[in-house]
Design a protein around this motif. Sequence first.
Motif, PDB file in Angstrom:
ATOM      1  N   MET A   1      11.980  45.142  -9.880  1.00  0.00           N
ATOM      2  CA  MET A   1      11.566  46.567 -10.937  1.00  0.00           C
ATOM      3  C   MET A   1      10.084  46.879 -10.454  1.00  0.00           C
ATOM      4  N   SER A   2       9.631  48.062 -10.335  1.00  0.00           N
ATOM      5  CA  SER A   2       8.430  48.423 -10.041  1.00  0.00           C
ATOM      6  C   SER A   2       7.619  48.702 -11.073  1.00  0.00           C
ATOM      7  N   LYS A   3       6.431  48.217 -11.188  1.00  0.00           N
ATOM      8  CA  LYS A   3       5.517  48.195 -12.138  1.00  0.00           C
ATOM      9  C   LYS A   3       4.613  49.656 -12.301  1.00  0.00           C
ATOM     10  N   VAL A   4       4.970  50.339 -11.210  1.00  0.00           N
ATOM     11  CA  VAL A   4       4.228  51.764 -11.113  1.00  0.00           C
ATOM     12  C   VAL A   4       5.243  53.042 -11.417  1.00  0.00           C
ATOM     13  N   LYS A   5       4.471  54.188 -11.538  1.00  0.00           N
ATOM     14  CA  LYS A   5       5.437  55.535 -11.407  1.00  0.00           C
ATOM     15  C   LYS A   5       4.123  56.384 -10.463  1.00  0.00           C
ATOM     16  N   TYR A   6       4.769  57.389 -10.647  1.00  0.00           N
ATOM     17  CA  TYR A   6       3.781  58.582  -9.822  1.00  0.00           C
ATOM     18  C   TYR A   6       3.449  59.920 -10.709  1.00  0.00           C
ATOM     19  N   ILE A   7       2.493  60.287 -10.748  1.00  0.00           N
ATOM     20  CA  ILE A   7       2.240  61.429 -11.421  1.00  0.00           C
ATOM     21  C   ILE A   7       1.966  62.677 -10.330  1.00  0.00           C
ATOM     22  N   VAL A   8       2.677  63.881 -10.712  1.00  0.00           N
ATOM     23  CA  VAL A   8       2.383  64.988  -9.920  1.00  0.00           C
ATOM     24  C   VAL A   8       0.789  65.427 -10.105  1.00  0.00           C
ATOM     25  N   LEU A   9       0.000  65.806  -9.090  1.00  0.00           N
ATOM     26  CA  LEU A   9      -1.281  66.158  -9.003  1.00  0.00           C
ATOM     27  C   LEU A   9      -1.358  67.816  -8.679  1.00  0.00           C
ATOM     28  N   ARG A  10      -0.298  68.324  -8.163  1.00  0.00           N
ATOM     29  CA  ARG A  10      -0.458  69.626  -7.908  1.00  0.00           C
ATOM     30  C   ARG A  10       0.926  70.111  -8.010  1.00  0.00           C
ATOM     31  N   ASP A  11       1.212  71.521  -8.349  1.00  0.00           N
ATOM     32  CA  ASP A  11       2.780  72.093  -8.374  1.00  0.00           C
ATOM     33  C   ASP A  11       3.204  71.996  -6.779  1.00  0.00           C
ATOM     34  N   PHE A  12       4.569  71.790  -6.553  1.00  0.00           N
ATOM     35  CA  PHE A  12       5.129  71.948  -5.514  1.00  0.00           C
ATOM     36  C   PHE A  12       6.710  71.746  -5.742  1.00  0.00           C
ATOM     37  N   LYS A  13       7.233  72.256  -4.691  1.00  0.00           N
ATOM     38  CA  LYS A  13       8.730  72.201  -4.534  1.00  0.00           C
ATOM     39  C   LYS A  13       9.283  71.317  -3.672  1.00  0.00           C
ATOM     40  N   ASP A  14       9.970  70.110  -4.206  1.00  0.00           N
ATOM     41  CA  ASP A  14      10.560  69.105  -3.254  1.00  0.00           C
ATOM     42  C   ASP A  14      11.752  69.755  -2.420  1.00  0.00           C
ATOM     43  N   LEU A  15      11.148  69.871  -1.180  1.00  0.00           N
ATOM     44  CA  LEU A  15      12.314  70.296  -0.105  1.00  0.00           C
ATOM     45  C   LEU A  15      13.145  69.384   0.153  1.00  0.00           C
ATOM     46  N   LYS A  16      12.856  68.043  -0.117  1.00  0.00           N
ATOM     47  CA  LYS A  16      13.761  66.850   0.175  1.00  0.00           C
ATOM     48  C   LYS A  16      14.687  66.437  -0.889  1.00  0.00           C
ATOM     49  N   ASP A  17      14.625  67.256  -2.079  1.00  0.00           N
ATOM     50  CA  ASP A  17      15.373  66.850  -3.177  1.00  0.00           C
ATOM     51  C   ASP A  17      15.824  68.104  -4.018  1.00  0.00           C
ATOM     52  N   GLY A  18      16.840  68.719  -3.203  1.00  0.00           N
ATOM     53  CA  GLY A  18      17.360  70.046  -4.053  1.00  0.00           C
ATOM     54  C   GLY A  18      16.401  71.155  -4.346  1.00  0.00           C
ATOM     55  N   ASP A  19      15.088  71.193  -3.861  1.00  0.00           N
ATOM     56  CA  ASP A  19      13.997  72.105  -4.157  1.00  0.00           C
ATOM     57  C   ASP A  19      13.638  71.993  -5.527  1.00  0.00           C
ATOM     58  N   LYS A  20      13.706  70.755  -5.923  1.00  0.00           N
ATOM     59  CA  LYS A  20      13.180  70.742  -7.338  1.00  0.00           C
ATOM     60  C   LYS A  20      11.747  71.085  -7.598  1.00  0.00           C
ATOM     61  N   ILE A  21      11.404  71.634  -8.382  1.00  0.00           N
ATOM     62  CA  ILE A  21      10.113  72.241  -8.766  1.00  0.00           C
ATOM     63  C   ILE A  21       9.215  71.171  -9.681  1.00  0.00           C
ATOM     64  N   TYR A  22       8.130  70.816  -9.263  1.00  0.00           N
ATOM     65  CA  TYR A  22       7.233  69.887  -9.889  1.00  0.00           C
ATOM     66  C   TYR A  22       6.053  70.410 -10.231  1.00  0.00           C
ATOM     67  N   THR A  23       5.544  70.178 -11.598  1.00  0.00           N
ATOM     68  CA  THR A  23       4.325  70.719 -11.876  1.00  0.00           C
ATOM     69  C   THR A  23       3.440  69.730 -12.308  1.00  0.00           C
ATOM     70  N   VAL A  24       2.004  69.832 -12.235  1.00  0.00           N
ATOM     71  CA  VAL A  24       1.245  68.988 -12.458  1.00  0.00           C
ATOM     72  C   VAL A  24       1.345  68.326 -13.996  1.00  0.00           C
ATOM     73  N   GLY A  25       1.211  66.767 -13.720  1.00  0.00           N
ATOM     74  CA  GLY A  25       1.431  66.080 -14.818  1.00  0.00           C
ATOM     75  C   GLY A  25       2.867  65.424 -14.889  1.00  0.00           C
ATOM     76  N   ASP A  26       3.878  66.147 -14.162  1.00  0.00           N
ATOM     77  CA  ASP A  26       5.503  65.647 -14.317  1.00  0.00           C
ATOM     78  C   ASP A  26       5.358  64.279 -13.638  1.00  0.00           C
ATOM     79  N   THR A  27       6.255  63.459 -13.973  1.00  0.00           N
ATOM     80  CA  THR A  27       6.602  62.025 -13.278  1.00  0.00           C
ATOM     81  C   THR A  27       7.360  62.443 -12.230  1.00  0.00           C
ATOM     82  N   PHE A  28       7.032  61.677 -11.068  1.00  0.00           N
ATOM     83  CA  PHE A  28       7.963  61.763  -9.686  1.00  0.00           C
ATOM     84  C   PHE A  28       8.498  60.364  -9.345  1.00  0.00           C
ATOM     85  N   PRO A  29       9.870  60.441  -8.989  1.00  0.00           N
ATOM     86  CA  PRO A  29      10.815  61.432  -8.844  1.00  0.00           C
ATOM     87  C   PRO A  29      11.263  61.666 -10.369  1.00  0.00           C
ATOM     88  N   HIS A  30      11.961  62.789 -10.383  1.00  0.00           N
ATOM     89  CA  HIS A  30      12.582  63.198 -12.066  1.00  0.00           C
ATOM     90  C   HIS A  30      13.798  62.173 -12.154  1.00  0.00           C
TER      91      HIS A  30
END
Length: 78
Positions: A1-30
Amino acid sequence: MSKVKYIVLRDFKDLKDGDKIYTVGDTFPHEGSKKMTTKRINELKGSKNKHNAPIIKEVPLTQDEIEELEQEQALEEE
């Protein structure tokens, strides 16, 4: 089990995950996303992406988040 998570720093569209839109502060991956590869995580943490800058950052899980994950894993194993 990973003891880290990832937080989005800038808005982006994840072209490698069905064009999912992430905004600042979101947890990645959804939640419900396919498992991300180390290569993909490093691409988004570094500057070898379309933004030429880090898009996500690694942050440690809180003790509460770790305990919640452990409980979920225990339920799945039953």
